[in-house]
Design a protein around this motif. Structure first.
Motif, PDB file in Angstrom:
ATOM      1  N   THR A 252       0.843  -1.189   0.000  1.00  0.00           N
ATOM      2  CA  THR A 252       0.000   0.000   0.000  1.00  0.00           C
ATOM      3  C   THR A 252       0.884   1.246   0.000  1.00  0.00           C
ATOM      4  OG1 THR A 252      -0.075   0.101   2.406  1.00  0.00           O
ATOM      5  CG2 THR A 252      -1.784  -1.230   1.314  1.00  0.00           C
ATOM      6  N   HIS A 253       0.265   2.399  -0.185  1.00  0.00           N
ATOM      7  CA  HIS A 253       1.005   3.664  -0.134  1.00  0.00           C
ATOM      8  C   HIS A 253       1.620   3.853   1.254  1.00  0.00           C
ATOM      9  CE1 HIS A 253      -0.256   4.959  -4.058  1.00  0.00           C
ATOM     10  NE2 HIS A 253      -1.499   4.658  -3.767  1.00  0.00           N
ATOM     11  N   TRP A 254       0.873   3.440   2.269  1.00  0.00           N
ATOM     12  CA  TRP A 254       1.359   3.572   3.640  1.00  0.00           C
ATOM     13  C   TRP A 254       2.619   2.722   3.852  1.00  0.00           C
ATOM     14  CZ3 TRP A 254       1.247   6.770   7.413  1.00  0.00           C
ATOM     15  CH2 TRP A 254       1.568   6.383   8.717  1.00  0.00           C
ATOM     16  N   ASP A 255       2.625   1.504   3.324  1.00  0.00           N
ATOM     17  CA  ASP A 255       3.807   0.638   3.441  1.00  0.00           C
ATOM     18  C   ASP A 255       5.019   1.278   2.790  1.00  0.00           C
ATOM     19  OD1 ASP A 255       2.311  -1.300   4.753  1.00  0.00           O
ATOM     20  OD2 ASP A 255       1.812  -2.349   2.877  1.00  0.00           O
TER      21      ASP A 255
END
Length: 128
Positions: free
Chosen positions: A81-84
């Motif tokens: 994900t973008h967060w990762d």
């Protein structure tokens, strides 16, 4: 009109090539069975890598090999994900500091949409 017709051999009808002296490639018949129960065979070269799956010519479903060839199980990476991806570059503490800094700039009118700055300037002038 009769003068313009082709005489002699039919168009696309026969080949005049001879098969003498031609050595055909070795072939094999590979059997498959689809999920709907259709059984079919595909002719392949003996040298070819035989796939475990083949599309059924009748219904289009995936057919599995009847000769016991097992499909390869590909190891799939989990979706990032973008967060990762963000956490790969920065720590959560750094992100909190950046957020505080940007919020101060936004509230101070230094960044952000122009229509918000104009409204804030009118309020400041009215209170002054």
């Amino acid at each position: 009109m009769a003068e313009r017709t082709l005489r002699g051999a039919r168009l696309g009808g026969q080949s005049f090539e001879d098969e003498r002296g031609i050595e055909f490639a070795a072939r094999q018949q590979v059997g498959y069975r689809c999920t709907n129960g259709h059984e079919f065979e595909i002719t392949m070269s003996v040298e070819a890598d035989v796939p475990a799956n083949w599309e059924c010519p009748r219904c289009g479903a995936e057919g599995l090999s009847t000769s016991g060839i097992v499909p390869e199980v590909k190891a799939e990476k989990p979706a990032r994900t973008h967060w990762d991806m963000l956490l790969e570059r920065r720590s959560e503490k750094e992100l909190e500091d950046i957020l505080k800094e940007r919020l101060e700039l936004l509230r101070g009118g230094e960044i952000g949409p122009a229509h918000l700055h104009r409204a804030n300037q009118k309020k400041r002038k009215a209170t002054a």
